[in-house]
Design a protein around this motif. Structure first.
Motif: not given
Length: 138
Positions: A5-6, A29-30, A75-76, A94-96
């Motif tokens: 995760e990043t 982002y990916y 969060t990727i 991808t999550y907020n």
């Protein structure tokens, strides 16, 4: 299986007139998440390049569910389901900061010998780093 995760914060300049994070930012982002994931294996992209290999992207796919906004902390999640060979497929989620799924996607990359320009098995330095994540799958 390998999972990493990043965290990435949406900057003001990455939003469009509607205030949403511009959809075209997600491939970058990916890529950042993928680079960080490589580093988490103990073998960075730079190590792969130093070993004489390139990794061009063969395909990119994204499905958008919800928008992100300025200053959201994303969060990727990067998932590699199968042990890499000549090709390596990455899955992304991808999550907020609320934990809501904003999008998911995938990329397919290929290991290429930089000297010959031909597809190749991954360099030994990478195989040594990634193999432990897939030991039980063989």
């Amino acid at each position: 299986m390998f999972i990493a995760e990043t965290k990435i914060r949406v900057r003001y300049g990455e939003t469009d007139k509607m205030g949403y994070c511009y959809y075209g930012n997600y491939p970058a982002y990916y890529e950042q998440a993928r680079s960080d994931a490589f580093r988490n294996t103990g073998c960075s992209y730079k190590s792969i390049e130093d070993a004489g290999f390139m990794m061009p992207v063969l395909s990119l796919n994204i499905e958008y569910k919800k928008p992100a906004f300025y200053d959201d902390l994303l969060t990727i999640k990067v998932i590699v389901k199968k042990k890499p060979s000549i090709r390596m497929e990455f899955f992304y989620e991808t999550y907020n900061q609320k934990g809501e799924l904003l999008n998911h996607g995938s990329t397919m990359l290929c290991f290429v010998n930089a000297r010959t320009g031909r597809p190749s098995l991954p360099p030994e330095v990478f195989r040594n780093a990634i193999d432990s994540f897939f030991e039980t799958e063989e």
